[in-house]
Design a protein around this motif. Sequence first.
Motif, PDB file in Angstrom:
ATOM      1  N   LEU A 107       0.802  -0.754  -0.336  1.00 16.28           N
ATOM      2  CA  LEU A 107      -0.010  -0.252   0.067  1.00 16.28           C
ATOM      3  C   LEU A 107       0.697   1.147   0.232  1.00 16.28           C
ATOM      4  O   LEU A 107       0.097   2.165  -0.675  1.00 16.28           O
ATOM      5  CB  LEU A 107      -1.112   0.450   1.480  1.00 16.28           C
ATOM      6  CG  LEU A 107      -1.952   0.962   1.055  1.00 16.28           C
ATOM      7  CD1 LEU A 107      -2.527   1.954  -0.053  1.00 16.28           C
ATOM      8  CD2 LEU A 107      -2.787   1.071   2.636  1.00 16.28           C
ATOM      9  N   THR A 111       0.713   4.200  -2.748  1.00 16.08           N
ATOM     10  CA  THR A 111       0.658   5.144  -2.440  1.00 16.08           C
ATOM     11  C   THR A 111       1.653   6.274  -2.989  1.00 16.08           C
ATOM     12  O   THR A 111       1.296   7.780  -4.081  1.00 16.08           O
ATOM     13  CB  THR A 111       0.481   5.287  -1.293  1.00 16.08           C
ATOM     14  OG1 THR A 111      -0.640   5.061  -0.625  1.00 16.08           O
ATOM     15  CG2 THR A 111       0.259   7.291  -0.824  1.00 16.08           C
ATOM     16  N   SER A 139      -3.764   9.801  -3.508  1.00 13.22           N
ATOM     17  CA  SER A 139      -2.504   9.299  -3.284  1.00 13.22           C
ATOM     18  C   SER A 139      -2.730   9.799  -2.254  1.00 13.22           C
ATOM     19  O   SER A 139      -2.228   9.027  -0.988  1.00 13.22           O
ATOM     20  CB  SER A 139      -1.366  10.423  -3.680  1.00 13.22           C
ATOM     21  OG  SER A 139       0.020   9.873  -2.997  1.00 13.22           O
ATOM     22  N   LEU A 142      -4.883   7.403  -0.195  1.00 10.32           N
ATOM     23  CA  LEU A 142      -4.092   5.874   0.384  1.00 10.32           C
ATOM     24  C   LEU A 142      -3.452   6.025   1.269  1.00 10.32           C
ATOM     25  O   LEU A 142      -3.175   5.457   1.924  1.00 10.32           O
ATOM     26  CB  LEU A 142      -3.588   5.673  -1.040  1.00 10.32           C
ATOM     27  CG  LEU A 142      -4.193   5.279  -2.044  1.00 10.32           C
ATOM     28  CD1 LEU A 142      -3.801   5.160  -3.426  1.00 10.32           C
ATOM     29  CD2 LEU A 142      -5.272   4.157  -1.400  1.00 10.32           C
ATOM     30  N   HIS A 146      -2.919   3.876   4.596  1.00 10.25           N
ATOM     31  CA  HIS A 146      -1.990   3.415   5.042  1.00 10.25           C
ATOM     32  C   HIS A 146      -1.738   3.239   7.014  1.00 10.25           C
ATOM     33  O   HIS A 146      -0.866   3.032   7.301  1.00 10.25           O
ATOM     34  CB  HIS A 146      -1.133   3.693   4.391  1.00 10.25           C
ATOM     35  CG  HIS A 146       0.961   3.255   4.468  1.00 10.25           C
ATOM     36  ND1 HIS A 146       1.026   2.076   3.903  1.00 10.25           N
ATOM     37  CD2 HIS A 146       1.739   3.752   4.928  1.00 10.25           C
ATOM     38  CE1 HIS A 146       1.932   2.113   4.729  1.00 10.25           C
ATOM     39  NE2 HIS A 146       3.165   3.361   5.134  1.00 10.25           N
TER      40      HIS A 146
END
Length: 180
Positions: A107, A111, A139, A142, A146
Amino acid sequence: MASVEPPSHYAASVRRMHWTIFALVLLAYLFINLFELFPRGSATRANILAAHYTAGLAVLLLILPRLLLRLRNGRPPITPPSPRWSELLGNITHVALYLFLLIQPILGIITLQVGGKPVTLFGVTLLPSFVGLPNRALSHQLEDIHGDIGTIFYYVIGLHILAALWHHFGRRDNTLKRML
């Protein structure tokens, strides 16, 4: 015919891989928490963030060999045996940890790729950006996911450590000793 005594410890290769990955995850968490201490745009901040990426990449590169070693070498028995509920909870926690160690670095890479950013360390590109048109909004989404997964796993990792200590000091079994 002599009986074969089951091993009391994980294989040395499994133990080394376990503690190496533990150290890399610890470093990844340390770096991501340190980088906020430095001003945006500073070389120190960029290098600390790159060290976070590098630790994550190293975890990703090691997790599959770690799983293969674990499968090939098996698990030494817990002595005295744990109750069924404890064994089940341990298995669930281990699956969650393995998924985390696999998914979290992937991930992180996705990203960066979606954001059009390469992974660099001290100016050396370790993983170039392969995305032609970066999508900064995706991005950032994500990156938030994350970060949220990373926060959740503070607790899962803490549970894993507390369980090892409970087995050692509470149950007084060999669970922790098997990995030392």
